[in-house]
Design an enzyme around this catalytic site. Sequence first.
Site, PDB file in Angstrom:
ATOM      1  N   TYR A 122      -4.866 -10.512  36.815  1.00  0.00           N
ATOM      2  CA  TYR A 122      -6.350 -10.245  37.141  1.00  0.00           C
ATOM      3  C   TYR A 122      -7.368 -10.992  36.667  1.00  0.00           C
ATOM      4  O   TYR A 122      -8.363 -11.031  36.952  1.00  0.00           O
ATOM      5  CB  TYR A 122      -6.443  -8.809  37.234  1.00  0.00           C
ATOM      6  CG  TYR A 122      -5.462  -8.066  38.210  1.00  0.00           C
ATOM      7  CD1 TYR A 122      -5.907  -7.997  39.379  1.00  0.00           C
ATOM      8  CD2 TYR A 122      -4.266  -7.357  37.855  1.00  0.00           C
ATOM      9  CE1 TYR A 122      -5.155  -7.256  40.550  1.00  0.00           C
ATOM     10  CE2 TYR A 122      -3.461  -6.720  38.888  1.00  0.00           C
ATOM     11  CZ  TYR A 122      -3.662  -7.119  40.026  1.00  0.00           C
ATOM     12  OH  TYR A 122      -3.121  -6.346  41.138  1.00  0.00           O
ATOM     13  N   PHE A 405      -3.871   4.731  37.523  1.00  0.00           N
ATOM     14  CA  PHE A 405      -4.034   4.951  39.313  1.00  0.00           C
ATOM     15  C   PHE A 405      -3.648   3.630  40.013  1.00  0.00           C
ATOM     16  O   PHE A 405      -3.413   2.620  39.375  1.00  0.00           O
ATOM     17  CB  PHE A 405      -5.604   5.266  39.146  1.00  0.00           C
ATOM     18  CG  PHE A 405      -6.623   4.252  38.819  1.00  0.00           C
ATOM     19  CD1 PHE A 405      -7.104   3.099  39.522  1.00  0.00           C
ATOM     20  CD2 PHE A 405      -7.136   4.381  37.513  1.00  0.00           C
ATOM     21  CE1 PHE A 405      -7.963   2.108  38.997  1.00  0.00           C
ATOM     22  CE2 PHE A 405      -8.067   3.310  37.153  1.00  0.00           C
ATOM     23  CZ  PHE A 405      -8.404   2.292  37.840  1.00  0.00           C
TER      24      PHE A 405
HETATM   25  C1  LIG Z   1       1.082  -9.585  42.102  1.00  0.00           C
HETATM   26  C2  LIG Z   1       1.352  -9.695  43.632  1.00  0.00           C
HETATM   27  C3  LIG Z   1       0.630  -8.883  44.201  1.00  0.00           C
HETATM   28  C4  LIG Z   1       0.859 -11.439  43.850  1.00  0.00           C
HETATM   29  O1  LIG Z   1       0.588 -11.520  45.174  1.00  0.00           O
HETATM   30  P1  LIG Z   1       0.588 -13.076  45.676  1.00  0.00           P
HETATM   31  O2  LIG Z   1       0.486 -12.997  47.305  1.00  0.00           O
HETATM   32  O3  LIG Z   1       2.102 -13.556  45.491  1.00  0.00           O
HETATM   33  O4  LIG Z   1      -0.383 -13.600  44.809  1.00  0.00           O
HETATM   34  P2  LIG Z   1      -1.405 -14.937  45.259  1.00  0.00           P
HETATM   35  O5  LIG Z   1      -0.385 -15.913  46.069  1.00  0.00           O
HETATM   36  O6  LIG Z   1      -2.665 -14.770  45.982  1.00  0.00           O
HETATM   37  O7  LIG Z   1      -1.596 -15.491  44.024  1.00  0.00           O
HETATM   38  C5  LIG Z   1      -2.852 -15.645  43.459  1.00  0.00           C
HETATM   39  C6  LIG Z   1      -2.820 -16.219  42.035  1.00  0.00           C
HETATM   40  O8  LIG Z   1      -2.292 -15.261  41.139  1.00  0.00           O
HETATM   41  C7  LIG Z   1      -1.256 -15.950  40.672  1.00  0.00           C
HETATM   42  N1  LIG Z   1      -0.132 -14.882  40.395  1.00  0.00           N
HETATM   43  C8  LIG Z   1       0.187 -14.053  41.482  1.00  0.00           C
HETATM   44  N2  LIG Z   1       1.029 -13.249  40.923  1.00  0.00           N
HETATM   45  C9  LIG Z   1       1.265 -13.438  39.657  1.00  0.00           C
HETATM   46  C10 LIG Z   1       1.990 -12.865  38.543  1.00  0.00           C
HETATM   47  N3  LIG Z   1       3.056 -11.916  38.695  1.00  0.00           N
HETATM   48  N4  LIG Z   1       2.201 -13.613  37.265  1.00  0.00           N
HETATM   49  C11 LIG Z   1       1.042 -14.638  37.140  1.00  0.00           C
HETATM   50  N5  LIG Z   1       0.292 -15.061  38.082  1.00  0.00           N
HETATM   51  C12 LIG Z   1       0.372 -14.393  39.209  1.00  0.00           C
HETATM   52  C13 LIG Z   1      -0.699 -17.096  41.494  1.00  0.00           C
HETATM   53  O9  LIG Z   1       0.019 -17.842  40.903  1.00  0.00           O
HETATM   54  C14 LIG Z   1      -2.305 -17.320  42.011  1.00  0.00           C
HETATM   55  O10 LIG Z   1      -2.690 -18.393  41.071  1.00  0.00           O
HETATM   56  P3  LIG Z   1      -3.791 -19.401  41.351  1.00  0.00           P
HETATM   57  O11 LIG Z   1      -4.872 -18.766  41.998  1.00  0.00           O
HETATM   58  O12 LIG Z   1      -4.280 -19.817  40.105  1.00  0.00           O
HETATM   59  O13 LIG Z   1      -3.088 -20.204  42.275  1.00  0.00           O
HETATM   60  C15 LIG Z   1       2.770  -9.857  44.031  1.00  0.00           C
HETATM   61  O14 LIG Z   1       3.497 -10.764  43.433  1.00  0.00           O
HETATM   62  C16 LIG Z   1       3.355  -8.455  44.080  1.00  0.00           C
HETATM   63  O15 LIG Z   1       3.588  -7.641  44.898  1.00  0.00           O
HETATM   64  N6  LIG Z   1       4.142  -8.148  42.885  1.00  0.00           N
HETATM   65  C17 LIG Z   1       4.792  -6.908  42.730  1.00  0.00           C
HETATM   66  C18 LIG Z   1       3.816  -5.618  42.948  1.00  0.00           C
HETATM   67  C19 LIG Z   1       2.874  -5.793  41.928  1.00  0.00           C
HETATM   68  O16 LIG Z   1       3.136  -6.005  40.497  1.00  0.00           O
HETATM   69  N7  LIG Z   1       1.477  -5.537  42.111  1.00  0.00           N
HETATM   70  C20 LIG Z   1       0.412  -5.484  40.998  1.00  0.00           C
HETATM   71  C21 LIG Z   1       0.082  -4.129  40.914  1.00  0.00           C
HETATM   72  S1  LIG Z   1      -1.097  -3.869  39.616  1.00  0.00           S
END
Ligand SMILES: CC(C)(COP(=O)(O)OP(=O)(O)OC[C@H]1O[C@@H](n2cnc3c(N)ncnc32)[C@H](O)[C@@H]1OP(=O)(O)O)[C@@H](O)C(=O)NCCC(=O)NCCS
Length: 405
Positions: A122, A405
């Site tokens: 984030y 949360f």
């Molecule tokens: C985390 C999550 C929501 C990311 O969704 P995503 O659609 O793959 O993310 P995006 O493709 O929009 O990526 C946006 C950026 O974040 C980065 N990113 C996304 N997930 C990441 C992770 N787990 N670790 C590090 N970087 C991450 C991407 O590399 C990308 O980087 P950039 O903008 O520098 O190129 C997804 O992996 C997920 O659902 N994970 C399991 C549930 C979870 O952990 N949710 C978060 C709850 S707080």
Amino acid sequence: MDLTVRPIEESEFDTFHAKMARGFGGDPDPKDDPSFFREIIEFDRTVAAFDGDEMVGTGGAFSFDLTVPGGVLAMAGTTIISVQPTHRRRGVLRAMMKAHLEEVRRRGEPLAGLWASESSIYGRFGYGQATDLHQVKLDAGTIEFSGDAPAGAVRLVEPDEARASMKTVYERIRPTRPGMLSRSEAWWTGRMMYDPEHRRRGRYAKRFAVYTGPAGVEGYAVYRQKDKWDDFPEGEIRVSELMAATPDAHEALWRYLTRIDLFPRVEYWNLPVDDELPWRVVEARRVRRQVWDALWIRLVDIPRALQGRSYRAEGRLVLGVRDPFMPDNDGRYLLEAGPGGVTCARTSDDADLELDVSALGALYLGGRSISTLARAGWVRGDAVTLATAGALFAWDPQPWCPEIF
Ligand SMILES: CC(C)(COP(=O)(O)OP(=O)(O)OC[C@H]1O[C@@H](n2cnc3c(N)ncnc32)[C@H](O)[C@@H]1OP(=O)(O)O)[C@@H](O)C(=O)NCCC(=O)NCCS
């Protein structure tokens, strides 16, 4: 991918709920009563991502009031973020975060905040690690208190009585501790008091211990117990929340929790980093602590957020802020804290301090050392500016967020 992002209709709740659970690798528990989740979810604040007709991402916000140093501000609690494994790393989260933060701005909330599943996600969206927590493990037999036992009494009470006492104590503490959140009635019901058997993971029902001193209820601890026997009793106590509005309540509740026969392993997942427990005992090292990041803060409306908290010192500072994810926040802001109050507005003056909005989020609740951030390259300014900024942003007590949360 044909991507759209929008709030869900109430009729889409079941799909949303299932997709969210699957996004985290699980399924909705059929034993869970979904009405609790339905009640706390704010439908108009959800952000669901669709690839054509298929829901591939979930997100949303809870509307909280957040205690900030010397005040309270509206905060969007960014939550239930998930993307289906088939659609990851293609910008779905990025699109949902855009929609979410634009909605926060439209509502006029100066802040957003979240707990992160992974601390790598984030920062790029402008959130900074604003609070930490101490996960503590105690071997009760080694915990000896150095002071006298308080005069009041700890009582175990039933959930109905506990709820009223807990609310009183919580509301007494909430204005004093940055990082604490408002709790609606639905939140108390669905989160704090909710205790079905399938959620206990082999433990017994929640116990509610309340400390009453001369002036009434002053503190509480909510915990669960788990039997364990080897050659000797090794039972565990897991504290879910401990709130003490007075030093006596704090001492009495920790004495109580560490003196329950057959249950010598006591754990609390979320002790404030400045908690006095290590100072109450003869051997502080016996309060074994592990640090985790907790609440992340994102400034959405920078002048209102900076003007909405108090500062312990007087000073004048021009902040040069970079915000790659919400670039119209980029610019210089003059913060002035004086005897007449605090003002913050855009300025054309040269910046004293240069930083990203995520660093400002980390500093915002007063829990970070600015010189640490400067040494790590997160903040740039000369030594005099850093000293002024350090004195302005520091706060006591340290920020603490009691719940995920
Ligand atoms: C985390 C999550 C929501 C990311 O969704 P995503 O659609 O793959 O993310 P995006 O493709 O929009 O990526 C946006 C950026 O974040 C980065 N990113 C996304 N997930 C990441 C992770 N787990 N670790 C590090 N970087 C991450 C991407 O590399 C990308 O980087 P950039 O903008 O520098 O190129 C997804 O992996 C997920 O659902 N994970 C399991 C549930 C979870 O952990 N949710 C978060 C709850 S707080």
